[in-house]
Write a protein that holds these residues in place. Sequence first.
Motif, short mmCIF file in Angstrom:
data_model
loop_
_atom_site.label_atom_id
_atom_site.label_comp_id
_atom_site.label_asym_id
_atom_site.label_seq_id
_atom_site.Cartn_x
_atom_site.Cartn_y
_atom_site.Cartn_z
N UNK A 197 0.82 -1.21 0.00
CA UNK A 197 0.00 0.00 0.00
C UNK A 197 0.86 1.27 0.00
N UNK A 198 2.17 1.13 0.18
CA UNK A 198 3.06 2.29 0.28
C UNK A 198 4.09 2.39 -0.84
N UNK A 199 4.50 1.26 -1.39
CA UNK A 199 5.57 1.25 -2.39
C UNK A 199 5.08 1.83 -3.72
N UNK A 200 5.98 2.52 -4.44
CA UNK A 200 5.59 3.01 -5.77
C UNK A 200 5.42 1.85 -6.74
N UNK A 201 4.70 2.10 -7.80
CA UNK A 201 4.59 1.13 -8.88
C UNK A 201 5.96 0.98 -9.53
#
Length: 179
Positions: free
Chosen positions: A92-96
Amino acid sequence: MKNISIITINDHGFKAAEQTAVDLFRISHKFNINIFYKGNQVTKKRLRVCYINYLEIDEIVIPAWNKSDAITWFTATGIVVRKIAKLLAHKTLDPAILVMNLDRTQVIPLLSGHIGGANDLAQKLSQVNKSITPFITTATDSLGILALDSYAVNSEFEIENIEKLTSVSSAMVHNYPIN
């Protein structure tokens, strides 16, 4: 998704990055795009992007990670995995994270496929450029099942309990009853 970084390590990757930036602007003119490149200086700024030259890839990974909603890499997948492993926090926090081959025929949404939008961005790239094929491995997408977390993000819903949502998605994949 607004801020997109593209990381390259050679001249071939740089050319592919510029072509990809053009494709991204075909998706949305609202994107802010940074192209990180190693090698020859850009003598002519050809696109409305920020060109960032670097000497060693380790000097730009954390800044790109912290400032980006999505990062597309023109490197081997192994390099990406090694460089971002220590930065991973939560889906839910990491970039694509996307990885493309240098001839821009294949794109892998490697990380944050649903919530981060990597799968969606890969699909959109393939729609604006028919030579690009997305290689999407998430179970729901592979099986043609509605990805509830993608639906929630696209509908601007807040996900209160990602673990329960994951359990429901898993039940859908396994064709189990959902109560």
